[in-house]
Design a protein around this motif. Sequence first.
Motif, PDB file in Angstrom:
ATOM      1  N   ASN A 169      -4.010   5.565  -2.486  1.00 30.94           N
ATOM      2  CA  ASN A 169      -4.555   6.682  -1.708  1.00 30.94           C
ATOM      3  C   ASN A 169      -5.962   7.057  -2.155  1.00 30.94           C
ATOM      4  O   ASN A 169      -6.722   7.658  -1.398  1.00 30.94           O
ATOM      5  CB  ASN A 169      -3.636   7.904  -1.823  1.00 30.94           C
ATOM      6  N   ILE A 170      -6.303   6.749  -3.392  1.00 27.49           N
ATOM      7  CA  ILE A 170      -7.612   7.118  -3.940  1.00 27.49           C
ATOM      8  C   ILE A 170      -8.534   5.909  -4.044  1.00 27.49           C
ATOM      9  O   ILE A 170      -9.713   5.980  -3.708  1.00 27.49           O
ATOM     10  CB  ILE A 170      -7.438   7.785  -5.321  1.00 27.49           C
ATOM     11  N   ARG A 171      -7.973   4.791  -4.516  1.00 33.15           N
ATOM     12  CA  ARG A 171      -8.785   3.595  -4.735  1.00 33.15           C
ATOM     13  C   ARG A 171      -8.209   2.437  -3.918  1.00 33.15           C
ATOM     14  O   ARG A 171      -7.104   2.520  -3.394  1.00 33.15           O
ATOM     15  CB  ARG A 171      -8.787   3.222  -6.218  1.00 33.15           C
ATOM     16  N   GLU A 172      -8.973   1.388  -3.839  1.00 28.29           N
ATOM     17  CA  GLU A 172      -8.500   0.187  -3.156  1.00 28.29           C
ATOM     18  C   GLU A 172      -7.721  -0.681  -4.131  1.00 28.29           C
ATOM     19  O   GLU A 172      -8.038  -1.856  -4.358  1.00 28.29           O
ATOM     20  CB  GLU A 172      -9.679  -0.577  -2.552  1.00 28.29           C
ATOM     21  N   ASP A 173      -6.698  -0.095  -4.702  1.00 22.98           N
ATOM     22  CA  ASP A 173      -5.871  -0.828  -5.653  1.00 22.98           C
ATOM     23  C   ASP A 173      -4.900  -1.731  -4.909  1.00 22.98           C
ATOM     24  O   ASP A 173      -4.489  -1.426  -3.780  1.00 22.98           O
ATOM     25  CB  ASP A 173      -5.089   0.145  -6.541  1.00 22.98           C
ATOM     26  N   PRO A 174      -4.504  -2.826  -5.519  1.00 20.65           N
ATOM     27  CA  PRO A 174      -3.542  -3.717  -4.862  1.00 20.65           C
ATOM     28  C   PRO A 174      -2.171  -3.051  -4.745  1.00 20.65           C
ATOM     29  O   PRO A 174      -1.820  -2.138  -5.495  1.00 20.65           O
ATOM     30  CB  PRO A 174      -3.492  -4.940  -5.796  1.00 20.65           C
ATOM     31  N   SER A 175      -1.393  -3.526  -3.802  1.00 21.79           N
ATOM     32  CA  SER A 175      -0.072  -2.953  -3.521  1.00 21.79           C
ATOM     33  C   SER A 175       0.929  -3.370  -4.581  1.00 21.79           C
ATOM     34  O   SER A 175       0.818  -4.436  -5.204  1.00 21.79           O
ATOM     35  CB  SER A 175       0.418  -3.410  -2.146  1.00 21.79           C
ATOM     36  N   GLY A 176       1.946  -2.530  -4.770  1.00 23.36           N
ATOM     37  CA  GLY A 176       3.013  -2.844  -5.699  1.00 23.36           C
ATOM     38  C   GLY A 176       3.827  -4.031  -5.222  1.00 23.36           C
ATOM     39  O   GLY A 176       3.940  -4.294  -4.025  1.00 23.36           O
TER      40      GLY A 176
END
Length: 995
Positions: free
Chosen positions: A262-269
């Motif tokens: 929601n905040i960063r373009e982190d990869p999905s779990g």
Amino acid sequence: MRIFQLLVYKLLARAIDTVNRYFDVRRLHYIREVLEINIGTLVHQLNESSQTMAKRKAIYAFRPFEVCDVDYRSSSGSTSLTSRLGTGRHFPKARSGHRIVCSDSSVYCFGGFNPNNSLARDGNHDQREDMYLFQELWKYDMIRKEWTLLLDSNNDLPAELASNAMLLCGETIMVFGGTGYPFGVNCSNRLHVCVPRRRPKDLLEVEVKGDPPPPQYGQAIVINDNYLYSIGGTNGFEYTLDIHRLHLPSKTWECVYECNQNIREDPSGRYRHELAHDDSKIYVIGGGTSDAVFILSNIPVYDIKANKWEYMVTKPDPLANSPGIPTARKCHSCVQIRTDQGLEVIVAGGYDGVNYYNDIWKLSLSTMQWKKMQKSQLPYPLFFHDAAVTSDGCMHIFGGIRYNNNTNVRTDTLYRMWTTIPRLSVIAWEALLHYIPSLPSRTKEELLEAGIPRQFVDRVHDHMLSLLTLFLILPSVFYGCSPCRCFPRSSLVLLVIPITCGTGPCGGKTTGQSRLCTFFENLGWKVFRVPETATILLSGGIKFADLVAEEDRSKKKAHEPGTSAGTATVSASSTSDATKPAVFKDGVPEHSVIDIDKITTCPRCMAAAVGKVGDVYKFQENLLRTMIQIENTYFELGRTSNKNCLIICDRGFMDASAYISKEKWDRMMRSNNWNPVELRDNRYNQIIHMVSAANGAEQFYATEEHSCRSEGVTLARELDYKAASAWIGHPYFDVIDNSTDFENKVNRMIECVCQKLGIDIGDRLSITSRKVKFLVSGPMPPDTSFPAFQDFEVVHHYLQCAGPRVQARLRKRGQNGRWSYIHTIRRPQQHGQSIEVRTQLSHRDYLNMLTQQDDAHFTIYKKRRCFLVNNQYFQMDIYKEPSHPRCKGLILLETYTSLTGDKLKAILPKFLNIVKEVTGQPDYSMFNLSLREDWNNTKKFCYSLHGKNTCCHRTAASTTTNTNTTSTTTPTIATATATTDTGVDKAGEDIDAAE
């Protein structure tokens, strides 16, 4: 009959598959898997009896990149093998969700799941669902092609047995996380370890602290720079890709990155993904959730140093069908190999929830280029399997769910595939095993004598490790294990074994390290020596005097004789007391304050004076940081060696605590988050303390030749005690005292190391052992007549000396253009003992000292061959030109033994033409052989270094010219001045004795 039986089985299997498409009958699933096993067994039996297969097997063929079914069922050993646990099972049952790891000789399989497990079919299914999981650890011997059950439910094993994360670090198996059944109800975040070669009784849980990851399964782990990283996983409901890491030395968990899309373009779990890594990045390969899978064209990469996620776009294979990139998948396998092109990742099988895959792809981490391995393909689509790879690049794939005829069946098939072209010696070893199936039944000595390299012999006999790095301070590959559990006293079982060779002043550390280095090099080992950190820093221009605070300088006057202030007890009225080295309350020698210039060349006093404030404390702190980094560099080099490797540390971390107050030491540990217990007990596997000559051999204590040694006997004893006390509590702490002469003291130290490694060296190092030398007649037999041997080029230069009773020499010794250098000084006996000092030199120091070469001596060139016969270690010197004519064709054989007479003759190599024993005869001393002048015309001929006629003129009446060794003529030998009961002048032995 077998063919008909096979046909019936296949028809019945096809019928069951058809029924299972429409009806989910649990009993039919079980029958189907039993049929699959029987079909596989019949196929192997038919292949064995087939003339075509017989002809094919008659000639070995190396088939790289070809997936082959390993036939362990029909191996000669499996039919009679019973596991040591007495279950009667010869190999693991079909399973999925398990994990495997492998060394160069064994595959280890842990856990797994099969709802059709026959053990779960007795009684009420609802009450026996735990039996769907396999609570066991299996070992597959690649040499003997046999499975052995190491641990089962009778042992202490975790209950979470499916979708664990597992790796092999050195010789230590690590199992982390996992789930029980039903999946997700009982998950784990515990770490278990064992050393399988020690026949463990349990998987030991590691006690940790800090902030561990939540209980999950399907996560992936990797080790990088003393940290165990755990990435991703699920509890059955939520999926993460958070990053936790365990600091192995302190066994402390921390969360280093928590993903938030929601905040960063982190990869999905995700779960059931795989990891690859280099020195700075961790790559996530595939994975998925219950209803999604992740693509392989855009790979999430975690930057360790920057602590952030980034994405790397991969390049398609231009020769493969579009899109040239493997499709998204989970539950696949992945191994990482190192080739000439860099690090590469091999991905095999998997599924996306709908489609099942049997393709194999390769990804280069340096170019991010995908390549489909066209010649490599699994026989059937496979998922929920696992794979592991040897250091030579042979990948093994075991178990999983096989998709065939629209039916999923769990399998117990083991596949192997060469992912790269290995060294020629590895291929030759494979061929040797093919042609000589009985090879594993031969003893270690027989294999070595047959000329098989030790690295392969160790695989047959499950010896320590192929990458054994021995230190005089030994850092464990897995720092988090309790040493009493992971490193038994009988053998050290890690990829890297450091030993620290600590000592008090004048304890023999320098000479002992040099002798230890030479001893293991002669055995064919690679030897690294970690230099003393303080010496490195001080020789680089750092001056301790510049670091002392101004207020400390004022203490100089306070401690001068006649001053009442200060902590040193110095009497102004007593000149005798004033000349003694005073000791401060914190253990600082007096000259650390008074004689400030001496400190710049005295690392010991520099360390002792760390009790001061300001820059001095900071310098000592940085010294320890530097020491850790230097040691880690050598440890890593040792791990990449392709042969057994011994690493000798000059000093260890805890030595510094002997020269600093406890308060300041504790403060330094806290401020740097250093755990002294871990650094003492787990970083180094063996500690050897050589007691100072000031304690038990006072007559030999000297300071003249040591720029960094100025302590008197009393202070030296105190420092020796403190240095030893710093290591109290280490599980492998050995003290070498002065109860014997110095030669035997060094031998006891080497023997102590060999005992820890399980190396049999016969009686070579016993107290009654002596060096014996034999004249060998040429020509040399062919190399094939010798057992396994190591050849070295050796060059000796004698140096100019101040007097006739001193001998000094440089030795250059090496293989393949890589050299080591030693400076040796030998003096006459004192109190019945030979005085000898050996110092390891750098190449620069060696060149500088060559300017002192004695022109009265030839440079000696020879080839030294080292080998073992009848468990006896020999070295043979073959003299080479240019040399004096007396050395032409000269061959001398040496060994150490306590045997005499016929027993001595019985151990000598039968393939050599031994003329006679020449032990102690001065005509065969290298010092005399190197003389330029004729022996009849020189006054430098040396009968004995220790007798009254030390270097007397050799008269014509008592001498003859040495003959060529190809002749059987016995030369006249001058009488030694001092002989033992065996007629050997032990005191007059050449200074080349142990080099």
